[in-house]
Design an enzyme around this catalytic site. Structure first.
Site, mmCIF file in Angstrom:
data_model
loop_
_atom_site.group_PDB
_atom_site.id
_atom_site.type_symbol
_atom_site.label_atom_id
_atom_site.label_comp_id
_atom_site.label_asym_id
_atom_site.label_seq_id
_atom_site.Cartn_x
_atom_site.Cartn_y
_atom_site.Cartn_z
ATOM 1 N N GLY A 1 0.536 -1.419 -0.257
ATOM 2 C CA GLY A 1 0.485 -0.059 0.180
ATOM 3 C C GLY A 1 0.363 1.264 0.060
ATOM 4 O O GLY A 1 1.669 1.212 0.169
ATOM 5 N N PHE B 1 2.231 2.376 1.893
ATOM 6 C CA PHE B 1 2.699 3.345 2.711
ATOM 7 C C PHE B 1 4.317 1.735 3.180
ATOM 8 O O PHE B 1 4.872 2.291 4.025
ATOM 9 C CB PHE B 1 2.643 2.969 4.730
ATOM 10 C CG PHE B 1 1.504 4.502 4.729
ATOM 11 C CD1 PHE B 1 2.268 5.502 5.480
ATOM 12 C CD2 PHE B 1 0.179 4.186 4.629
ATOM 13 C CE1 PHE B 1 1.522 6.037 5.537
ATOM 14 C CE2 PHE B 1 -0.803 4.807 4.626
ATOM 15 C CZ PHE B 1 -0.223 6.221 5.726
ATOM 16 N N GLY B 2 4.034 1.119 3.018
ATOM 17 C CA GLY B 2 4.794 -0.319 1.930
ATOM 18 C C GLY B 2 4.432 -1.216 2.329
ATOM 19 O O GLY B 2 2.990 -2.047 2.290
ATOM 20 N N ASP C 1 -8.458 6.387 9.033
ATOM 21 C CA ASP C 1 -8.624 5.585 7.470
ATOM 22 C C ASP C 1 -9.135 4.877 8.250
ATOM 23 O O ASP C 1 -8.969 3.342 7.172
ATOM 24 C CB ASP C 1 -6.697 5.563 7.350
ATOM 25 C CG ASP C 1 -6.933 5.800 5.201
ATOM 26 O OD1 ASP C 1 -7.564 6.224 5.489
ATOM 27 O OD2 ASP C 1 -6.144 5.159 5.627
#
Ligand SMILES: *[C@@H]1O[C@H](CO)[C@@H](O)[C@H](O)[C@H]1NC(C)=O
Ligand SMILES: *[C@@H]1O[C@H](CO)[C@@H](O)[C@H](O)[C@H]1NC(C)=O
Ligand SMILES: *[C@@H]1O[C@H](CO)[C@@H](O)[C@H](O)[C@H]1NC(C)=O
Ligand SMILES: *[C@@H]1O[C@H](CO)[C@@H](O)[C@H](O)[C@H]1NC(C)=O
Ligand SMILES: *[C@@H]1O[C@H](CO)[C@@H](O)[C@H](O)[C@H]1NC(C)=O
Ligand SMILES: *[C@@H]1O[C@H](CO)[C@@H](O)[C@H](O)[C@H]1NC(C)=O
Ligand SMILES: *[C@@H]1O[C@H](CO)[C@@H](O)[C@H](O)[C@H]1NC(C)=O
Ligand SMILES: *[C@@H]1O[C@H](CO)[C@@H](O)[C@H](O)[C@H]1NC(C)=O
Length: 673
Positions: free
Chosen positions: A357, A359-360, A473
């Site tokens: 995603g 973020f990693g 989120d």
């Protein structure tokens, strides 16, 4: 004749009392439970060797075992039949899956009923649930052996003994220690050591004092109890009570065992015969340490070997190198070694990749020498700035415990990289189940349960903790499904902590387009109400099987507005996901759609809070009558320039509902943000 009959009768009584000691309601003793007549439920079972096992390494499970004969605790005020004193001695053991990670604990329990079907595992220890925890109508006394620090119940630490009266918020508790008579001091006891230990509970009814004592298995009963608490149990217990045990596991499990148990209402409980107690199963194998190689060889060979070993060592060190700073020492147990994570994920092989995603990447793994399955999220970061704060945040997020949160287990740092270790969720993320094109799709039963699960997780984040935690989120790809398809809210990467009551500071907007409340995009201020907005979008997503912004026939369609059109047209059920093939409970579907709309209200004050949302969802409150004309809108980006650029007027038609979208005086979606 008469006298011999009497003798026979007397002998029969004597015989009975002598041999049915274990069935007597006033006293019994079990050195192992082989052949005993216990009521067991959940994952609890009695092994053939007599060992009572309450839980095993299955996650989020509970187990109970109760002595079937009810015990009379007559609480009538009559002086003739006073409330009895009692005394009990138990040998128990708690064996964690991994020395630093454990299930929740166990409790000796006195309860009016053996039915704990409505109770919940994890932090509720299989005793209560969110709605009955703390009620005086429970009439439950529990002595908890708690191995997790739960802030929700104001636990003092992750290794304590507590007296629980009708509630998991202990009446009194103390870190597990025992008083050594020889050494004249307290010695601490690690409940999670896996070793058998003794527990004594003595109630002195005339004095109204409850004593609780723990010690290692082989110790004498210490002279001083750990807890000696004034309490009038006649006010708590009912006339007829059942005695037994309850235990629960959470994201991580422990085996909870009872090896022996004696109980007495007419004197001190007999000590158990330690040699007769059933043994614990052999511990899970830990892999052998590599044996030292003894080399007897010419000097040259040794030299070559040293060089080779040196090189290998250097390469290995480089490979497993971590960043570890002084200030991190206090986070010791949260810290995973990179080497262990590397081994767990097979060297971060593509095969173990679960997803990627913003973020990693996330990898699946199994911690070495254990059955603990994990998910490891690798996040790259460039600067050291803010790292200290971030790690402190991680440390406190690790203390968040809720059965519907994906448990954060710990972290690891490397140069330019941060690794977060989470509990592994075998059924992946919800969006994969919702948006795959399989029919039948995820059933309504599961969908509705997931909505309730996520609502209760959000309520916990908002209200159940010492600080307000905003998720920021909420969306279907951040909701994961555990082995039993329960919903678990994950990804706290974006969450920030706020102290209760302090002003919420403004930060840059985080979140995902389609889930952002209008005021959030304007002011950048995240609040519990903006989480509620996102939850509303999420509810509609689950009910309709469509993303908050989806491709209609001609244009991108905004889900809330489309559902609103269906509702206004009196056909709200037309909005339901066609993949469900009409297989849903009509009232629930309608509730979810309407509540989803209410949460999406563009005026934040009109949205319910998460407590109300959970009440609506579990039916303990009914949704207020709302008109199908509430003002809903997605995030608007309304600088006038943008508005005129993106203002369009299209009659969008999807299914039977049509909506007039994006005329300049309505909400404007700015694509691609
Ligand atoms: C735990 O016990 C339950 C019930 O006996 C069983 O179904 C489950 O497979 C067990 N789990 C493990 C990991 O052994
Ligand atoms: C447990 O009890 C069963 C019968 O109830 C018996 O067959 C078995 O041998 C007993 N096991 C032990 C270890 O005593
Ligand atoms: C409790 O004691 C009262 C008398 O004080 C008696 O009437 C009642 O039957 C007793 N209850 C039980 C369950 O023994
Ligand atoms: C909690 O348990 C009580 C009684 O055991 C039950 O009546 C109630 O429905 C349960 N509540 C929830 C939310 O499960
Ligand atoms: C409880 O502990 C106190 C303090 O050590 C002691 O005086 C008392 O006799 C104990 N009572 C029982 C019932 O063990
Ligand atoms: C030992 O522990 C008990 C119970 O926590 C406490 O009251 C007592 O002061 C301690 N004694 C010593 C010598 O530390
Ligand atoms: C209960 O107490 C009585 C009196 O002290 C004693 O004779 C008996 O053995 C005890 N029974 C158990 C099971 O502890
Ligand atoms: C458990 O935590 C301690 C530090 O608190 C650490 O030294 C030890 O290596 C950890 N054990 C495992 C298996 O991670």
């Amino acid at each position: 004749m008469g006298s011999s009959l009497r003798t026979l009768f007397f002998l029969t009584i004597l015989f009975r009392t002598h041999f049915s000691l274990a069935e007597d309601e006033n006293q019994f003793i079990y050195n192992g439970f082989n052949g005993s007549n216990f009521h067991v439920d959940g994952v609890a079972k009695i092994h053939p060797n007599g060992l009572l096992q309450l839980t095993n390494s299955s996650k989020i499970k509970m187990g109970h075992a109760f002595y079937k004969v009810p015990i009379s605790f007559n609480s009538s005020s009559s002086a003739l039949i006073p409330f009895p004193s009692f005394s009990t001695n138990i040998v128990f053991a708690i064996v964690p899956e991994d020395p630093n990670l454990s299930g929740h604990g166990m409790a000796f329990t006195i309860s009016p009923s053996m039915d704990f079907n409505q109770a919940v595992e994890s932090q509720y220890l299989g005793l209560f649930n969110i709605s009955n925890n703390g009620l005086s109508t429970n009439h439950v006394l529990a002595i908890e052996l708690d191995t997790i620090e739960n802030t929700e119940f104001e636990d003092i630490d992750d290794n304590h003994v507590g007296i629980d009266v009708n509630s998991l918020k202990s009446f009194e508790s103390a870190p597990a220690t025992y008083f050594s008579d020889e050494q004249g001091k307290n010695i601490s006891l690690k409940l999670l050591s896996g070793d058998p230990m003794q527990l004594w509970i003595d109630y002195d009814a005339p004095q109204k004092i409850l004593n609780v004592t723990v010690a290692p298995k082989r110790s004498q009963k210490p002279n001083r109890p750990l807890l000696s608490t004034p309490i009038d149990l006649s006010q708590v217990l009912l006339d007829t009570m059942y005695l037994g045990f309850s235990a629960a596991t959470g994201s991580v499990a422990s085996d909870h065992y009872v090896l022996g148990w004696s109980f007495n209402k007419s004197g001190p409980a007999q000590s158990l015969e330690l040699s007769k107690l059933p043994p614990l199963p052999p511990r899970r194998k830990r892999s052998q340490k590599p044996s030292k190689i003894v080399i007897v060889a010419p000097v040259v060979a040794i030299f070559v070997l040293v060089v080779v070993i040196g090189a290998v060592y250097f390469i290995r060190r480089k490979k497993y190198e971590e960043v570890r700073e002084e200030w991190e020492s206090e986070y010791g147990p949260q810290r995973f070694s990179y080497k262990n994570l590397y081994i767990a994920t097979n060297g971060f092989k593509e095969k173990e990749l679960l997803g990627a995603g913003g973020f990693g990447k996330v990898y699946r793994g199994t911690l070495p020498n254990s059955d603990v399955h994990i998910a490891v999220k690798r996040i790259s970061h460039d600067s050291r700035q803010g790292m200290k704060e971030f790690v402190a945040e991680i440390a406190s997020m690790r203390r968040l415990r809720h059965r519907n949160l994906v448990q954060l287990l710990g972290y690891c740092r490397r140069k330019g990289e941060l690794l977060l270790v989470y509990d592994y969720m075998p059924n992946g993320s919800l969006d994969k189940s919702l948006f795959n094109n399989k029919t039948p799709n995820l059933s309504w039963f599961h969908r509705f349960r997931v909505l309730r699960d996520v609502a209760s997780a959000l309520l916990y984040l908002h209200e159940g903790w010492e600080q307000v935690v905003l998720h920021r989120d909420v969306k279907s790809s951040n909701v994961l499904l555990d082995a039993d398809f329960n919903g678990r809210l994950g990804d706290f990467g974006l969450a920030r902590l706020y102290d209760h009551g302090t002003n919420l500071q403004t930060t840059h907007v985080v979140g995902t387009v389609g889930y952002l409340a209008p005021e959030l995009t304007k002011t950048g201020k995240a609040t519990t109400r903006t989480d509620v907005f996102a939850f509303g979008a999420f509810m509609l997503e689950v009910a309709c099987g469509k993303k908050p912004i989806f491709q209609g026939q001609y244009e991108e369609v905004i889900l809330v507005e489309w559902v609103m059109e269906c509702w206004k047209g009196g056909r709200i059920l037309d909005a339901s996901d066609p993949k469900l093939e009409s297989d849903y409970v009509t009232e629930e579907m309608e509730l979810v759609l309407k509540l989803g709309m209410l949460c999406s209200h563009s005026v934040s004050a009109m949205r319910p809070n998460m407590r109300q949302v959970t009440q609506y969802l579990d039916g303990s409150a009914s949704l207020p009558e709302i008109e199908a004309d509430i003002s809903v809108s997605m995030s608007t980006f309304t600088t006038s320039n943008e508005a005129s650029e993106t203002a369009m007027s299209f009659p969008a038609s999807v299914g039977n509902c049509s909506a007039h979208f994006l005329s300049s005086n309505e909400s404007i979606l700015h694509k691609g943000r």
